[in-house]
Design a protein around this motif. Sequence first.
Motif, PDB file in Angstrom:
ATOM      1  N   GLU A 106       7.661   7.791  -0.525  1.00  0.00           N
ATOM      2  CA  GLU A 106       6.235   7.461  -0.564  1.00  0.00           C
ATOM      3  C   GLU A 106       6.012   5.957  -0.346  1.00  0.00           C
ATOM      4  O   GLU A 106       6.828   5.141  -0.763  1.00  0.00           O
ATOM      5  CB  GLU A 106       5.669   7.853  -1.928  1.00  0.00           C
ATOM      6  N   THR A 107       4.898   5.637   0.325  1.00  0.00           N
ATOM      7  CA  THR A 107       4.494   4.232   0.472  1.00  0.00           C
ATOM      8  C   THR A 107       3.270   3.984  -0.399  1.00  0.00           C
ATOM      9  O   THR A 107       2.302   4.739  -0.332  1.00  0.00           O
ATOM     10  CB  THR A 107       4.155   3.917   1.943  1.00  0.00           C
ATOM     11  N   LYS A 108       3.367   2.967  -1.215  1.00  0.00           N
ATOM     12  CA  LYS A 108       2.211   2.599  -2.051  1.00  0.00           C
ATOM     13  C   LYS A 108       1.646   1.297  -1.499  1.00  0.00           C
ATOM     14  O   LYS A 108       2.331   0.256  -1.507  1.00  0.00           O
ATOM     15  CB  LYS A 108       2.677   2.407  -3.499  1.00  0.00           C
ATOM     16  N   ILE A 109       0.425   1.365  -0.998  1.00  0.00           N
ATOM     17  CA  ILE A 109      -0.224   0.150  -0.489  1.00  0.00           C
ATOM     18  C   ILE A 109      -0.939  -0.506  -1.669  1.00  0.00           C
ATOM     19  O   ILE A 109      -1.798   0.113  -2.295  1.00  0.00           O
ATOM     20  CB  ILE A 109      -1.231   0.486   0.620  1.00  0.00           C
ATOM     21  N   VAL A 110      -0.556  -1.731  -1.982  1.00  0.00           N
ATOM     22  CA  VAL A 110      -1.165  -2.433  -3.118  1.00  0.00           C
ATOM     23  C   VAL A 110      -2.176  -3.441  -2.584  1.00  0.00           C
ATOM     24  O   VAL A 110      -1.807  -4.383  -1.879  1.00  0.00           O
ATOM     25  CB  VAL A 110      -0.092  -3.128  -3.984  1.00  0.00           C
ATOM     26  N   LEU A 111      -3.425  -3.201  -2.907  1.00  0.00           N
ATOM     27  CA  LEU A 111      -4.502  -4.088  -2.459  1.00  0.00           C
ATOM     28  C   LEU A 111      -4.977  -4.964  -3.613  1.00  0.00           C
ATOM     29  O   LEU A 111      -4.831  -4.579  -4.777  1.00  0.00           O
ATOM     30  CB  LEU A 111      -5.693  -3.262  -1.969  1.00  0.00           C
ATOM     31  N   GLY A 112      -5.583  -6.064  -3.265  1.00  0.00           N
ATOM     32  CA  GLY A 112      -6.135  -6.925  -4.308  1.00  0.00           C
ATOM     33  C   GLY A 112      -6.345  -8.328  -3.781  1.00  0.00           C
ATOM     34  O   GLY A 112      -5.712  -8.719  -2.801  1.00  0.00           O
ATOM     35  N   GLY A 113      -7.244  -9.042  -4.406  1.00  0.00           N
ATOM     36  CA  GLY A 113      -7.526 -10.405  -3.980  1.00  0.00           C
ATOM     37  C   GLY A 113      -6.389 -11.353  -4.339  1.00  0.00           C
ATOM     38  O   GLY A 113      -5.429 -10.958  -5.012  1.00  0.00           O
ATOM     39  N   SER A 114      -6.513 -12.592  -3.886  1.00  0.00           N
ATOM     40  CA  SER A 114      -5.490 -13.590  -4.201  1.00  0.00           C
ATOM     41  C   SER A 114      -5.429 -13.808  -5.707  1.00  0.00           C
ATOM     42  O   SER A 114      -6.463 -13.889  -6.363  1.00  0.00           O
ATOM     43  CB  SER A 114      -5.816 -14.909  -3.509  1.00  0.00           C
ATOM     44  N   GLY A 115      -4.217 -13.876  -6.243  1.00  0.00           N
ATOM     45  CA  GLY A 115      -4.031 -14.127  -7.670  1.00  0.00           C
ATOM     46  C   GLY A 115      -4.306 -12.925  -8.549  1.00  0.00           C
ATOM     47  O   GLY A 115      -4.417 -13.061  -9.774  1.00  0.00           O
ATOM     48  N   SER A 116      -4.377 -11.739  -7.949  1.00  0.00           N
ATOM     49  CA  SER A 116      -4.670 -10.547  -8.751  1.00  0.00           C
ATOM     50  C   SER A 116      -3.412  -9.974  -9.415  1.00  0.00           C
ATOM     51  O   SER A 116      -3.511  -9.119 -10.290  1.00  0.00           O
ATOM     52  CB  SER A 116      -5.334  -9.480  -7.887  1.00  0.00           C
ATOM     53  N   GLY A 117      -2.234 -10.408  -8.970  1.00  0.00           N
ATOM     54  CA  GLY A 117      -0.986  -9.918  -9.582  1.00  0.00           C
ATOM     55  C   GLY A 117      -0.180  -9.008  -8.675  1.00  0.00           C
ATOM     56  O   GLY A 117       0.809  -8.417  -9.103  1.00  0.00           O
TER      57      GLY A 117
ATOM     58  N   LEU B  80      10.554   8.160   9.348  1.00  0.00           N
ATOM     59  CA  LEU B  80      11.815   8.507  10.008  1.00  0.00           C
ATOM     60  C   LEU B  80      13.034   8.262   9.131  1.00  0.00           C
ATOM     61  O   LEU B  80      14.069   8.881   9.314  1.00  0.00           O
ATOM     62  CB  LEU B  80      11.970   7.731  11.326  1.00  0.00           C
ATOM     63  N   GLU B  81      12.911   7.323   8.186  1.00  0.00           N
ATOM     64  CA  GLU B  81      14.067   6.997   7.333  1.00  0.00           C
ATOM     65  C   GLU B  81      13.873   7.493   5.904  1.00  0.00           C
ATOM     66  O   GLU B  81      14.806   7.420   5.096  1.00  0.00           O
ATOM     67  CB  GLU B  81      14.295   5.471   7.299  1.00  0.00           C
ATOM     68  N   GLY B  82      12.673   7.928   5.555  1.00  0.00           N
ATOM     69  CA  GLY B  82      12.422   8.439   4.197  1.00  0.00           C
ATOM     70  C   GLY B  82      12.484   7.362   3.122  1.00  0.00           C
ATOM     71  O   GLY B  82      12.830   7.617   1.972  1.00  0.00           O
ATOM     72  N   VAL B  83      12.125   6.135   3.515  1.00  0.00           N
ATOM     73  CA  VAL B  83      12.202   5.006   2.576  1.00  0.00           C
ATOM     74  C   VAL B  83      10.969   4.982   1.661  1.00  0.00           C
ATOM     75  O   VAL B  83       9.857   5.229   2.117  1.00  0.00           O
ATOM     76  CB  VAL B  83      12.306   3.687   3.386  1.00  0.00           C
ATOM     77  N   SER B  84      11.175   4.700   0.392  1.00  0.00           N
ATOM     78  CA  SER B  84      10.053   4.482  -0.544  1.00  0.00           C
ATOM     79  C   SER B  84       9.677   3.004  -0.448  1.00  0.00           C
ATOM     80  O   SER B  84      10.576   2.162  -0.382  1.00  0.00           O
ATOM     81  CB  SER B  84      10.470   4.767  -1.984  1.00  0.00           C
ATOM     82  N   SER B  85       8.393   2.723  -0.446  1.00  0.00           N
ATOM     83  CA  SER B  85       8.053   1.303  -0.306  1.00  0.00           C
ATOM     84  C   SER B  85       6.771   0.912  -1.030  1.00  0.00           C
ATOM     85  O   SER B  85       5.916   1.754  -1.308  1.00  0.00           O
ATOM     86  CB  SER B  85       7.948   0.922   1.177  1.00  0.00           C
ATOM     87  N   ILE B  86       6.710  -0.370  -1.329  1.00  0.00           N
ATOM     88  CA  ILE B  86       5.469  -0.976  -1.812  1.00  0.00           C
ATOM     89  C   ILE B  86       5.030  -1.942  -0.715  1.00  0.00           C
ATOM     90  O   ILE B  86       5.828  -2.776  -0.266  1.00  0.00           O
ATOM     91  CB  ILE B  86       5.679  -1.743  -3.134  1.00  0.00           C
ATOM     92  N   PHE B  87       3.799  -1.826  -0.271  1.00  0.00           N
ATOM     93  CA  PHE B  87       3.291  -2.681   0.804  1.00  0.00           C
ATOM     94  C   PHE B  87       2.110  -3.465   0.246  1.00  0.00           C
ATOM     95  O   PHE B  87       1.007  -2.947   0.123  1.00  0.00           O
ATOM     96  CB  PHE B  87       2.862  -1.804   1.995  1.00  0.00           C
ATOM     97  N   VAL B  88       2.376  -4.701  -0.130  1.00  0.00           N
ATOM     98  CA  VAL B  88       1.314  -5.547  -0.701  1.00  0.00           C
ATOM     99  C   VAL B  88       0.529  -6.198   0.435  1.00  0.00           C
ATOM    100  O   VAL B  88       1.117  -6.780   1.345  1.00  0.00           O
ATOM    101  CB  VAL B  88       1.934  -6.626  -1.610  1.00  0.00           C
ATOM    102  N   THR B  89      -0.757  -6.070   0.398  1.00  0.00           N
ATOM    103  CA  THR B  89      -1.575  -6.670   1.448  1.00  0.00           C
ATOM    104  C   THR B  89      -3.016  -6.861   0.961  1.00  0.00           C
ATOM    105  O   THR B  89      -3.408  -6.303  -0.064  1.00  0.00           O
ATOM    106  CB  THR B  89      -1.589  -5.785   2.719  1.00  0.00           C
ATOM    107  N   HIS B  90      -3.767  -7.685   1.682  1.00  0.00           N
ATOM    108  CA  HIS B  90      -5.207  -7.693   1.430  1.00  0.00           C
ATOM    109  C   HIS B  90      -5.956  -7.515   2.750  1.00  0.00           C
ATOM    110  O   HIS B  90      -7.141  -7.787   2.851  1.00  0.00           O
ATOM    111  CB  HIS B  90      -5.646  -8.964   0.684  1.00  0.00           C
ATOM    112  N   GLU B  91      -5.202  -7.042   3.766  1.00  0.00           N
ATOM    113  CA  GLU B  91      -5.819  -6.845   5.076  1.00  0.00           C
ATOM    114  C   GLU B  91      -6.105  -5.365   5.294  1.00  0.00           C
ATOM    115  O   GLU B  91      -5.198  -4.525   5.194  1.00  0.00           O
ATOM    116  CB  GLU B  91      -4.894  -7.395   6.156  1.00  0.00           C
ATOM    117  N   MET B  92      -7.363  -5.057   5.602  1.00  0.00           N
ATOM    118  CA  MET B  92      -7.776  -3.667   5.695  1.00  0.00           C
ATOM    119  C   MET B  92      -7.206  -2.957   6.921  1.00  0.00           C
ATOM    120  O   MET B  92      -7.050  -1.737   6.922  1.00  0.00           O
ATOM    121  CB  MET B  92      -9.314  -3.578   5.701  1.00  0.00           C
TER     122      MET B  92
END
Lengths: 283, 264
Positions: free
Chosen positions: A47-58, A204-216
């Motif tokens: 699973e990929t978890k996209i983590v959204l949030g403003g600057s300095g949100s943690g 394709l690789e079945g990788v679990s990931s966290i994708f931190v971004t603030h870009e929609m």
Amino acid sequence: MFDIETQVEPVSEASPFGPAIEFRDVELAFDDRVILDKISFTIRRGETKIVLGGSGSGKSTIIKLVLGLLRPDAGTIFIDGEDITQCDEQELTEIRKKIGMVFQEGALFDSLSVYDNVAYRLAEEGIDEDEIEHEVIRMLRFVDLEDAIDKMPIELSGGMRRRVGIARALVGSPPIVLFDEPTAGLDPPTARTICELAIKLRDLEGVSSIFVTHEMNNLKYLSSEYAIVDGEGRVHFEEEGDKLCLINTKVMMIKQGAIIFDGTDEELQLTSDPYIHRFIKGR
Amino acid sequence: MALGISSLMNLISRFLVELQDITLLFWRMLRGLRKQPRYFDEMVRQMDLIGVGSLAIVSLTGFFTGCVLILQAYPTLEYYGAQSSAGQSVAITLIRELGPVLCALMVAGRVGSAISAELGSMVVSQQIDAMRALGTSPARKLVTPRVVALVVTLPLLTVAADIFGLIGGGIIARYLYALDANSYITSLRTGITIQDILGGIVKPIVFGFLIGLISCHKGLTTQGGTVGVGKSTTDAVVLSSITIIIADFFLSKVLQGFFSSTLF
């Protein structure tokens, strides 16, 4: 506002069906400033978890906690079923071998060539040189940077540095990959290329990931497109639609160290929370 | 008054935290020596950068220190009719005190600042985090080779500075004060004891260790972007220099006790 589900499943020790990453009531503060306030979430395998949030949100702090670069003040963090909050530096080193990390600016070692950067982890483990070379070329081919193998980081563009950073993170095929704002400051086509790499890893690789971004745009690509391989081995990207709905990508939003949303991108679009609405619409 | 006590307490607690961090770094460095991989290639590279790279400035410093020592001492010695002791006076001052201390200060300025700036830049560009994420201990990979290189090369550099200092003193004595070369050399040979030489080697070993540990610590604890790199570099040089001067006094006292038959 969405109710955040705090009930978490019991973890079986390194079970192949257990979550790849799990946070339980994690708290962190620097002096009087609360960085993370009792956050709990789970990332399943593949699973990929996209983590959204403003600057300095943690957001980036979560990634540092996963890697064990920071220790929480309270709560537990499980990586592949193992509680890393109880691990010493030696044990953390072993756990980090399961994790690839893509830093915001690439964080390439300035004094090493692209080859040596990508080969770094394997060279440190004392792997045979032929095997290292084979793996480095395979990874640089994956990020389409085979030609840059002998260059120094200073000779690379911002986008190339990020892609080398991805290749370095993927050496050894770690089952978990963390992306810390990998598209920040990049032009849209290069940012798209980085997202495609993340999609390929997920599908394709079945990788679990966290994708931190603030870009929609990143959210749009990752939550609505998937990668497939045709009969000739070429990778194509298709948009989810009537015939397929992506269930391996979730979105989490953080505000001032607390999770204010955890769900699918469709649910995110429907939220009535004014902060989230302003964040995703930009107004 | 209350504010003054609070400031003092802050200062003391900051000093204790700093001391704790340096001690932890020292411990991790020692563990780095014990475990594989030991990064011998990196140690040799650092010895080349630190040792060979600093040879010119250290030799020049030693040479002119020897020159100025004889320039200042000779008229006084002549006044007391002790010109034949000119070589001894230069040798004792250089080998016991000025050689190790000046050499360490020069290396602290050149190498300590470079180490701190390099590690500080690696911190702000997340290379240290990347290193840890890739399963490498920064203490073992970065600190141990640099400290070992300093401990090995600083005594050698000090010997070079001493030799050039004695040569410089000899040149001034011969050509400015027309002192017989044989008289200068004889005075050197009879004036220096094995304790002087041992003391002159022990001091730079300790100084090298202090410069390495302080510079690495300052670099690795850099905060606040590029401005922070500048600050940690300055702090590394200032703290190393002060520590060298303070340590020199205590080392001299310890060595004096150890070689009680001689004056240290």
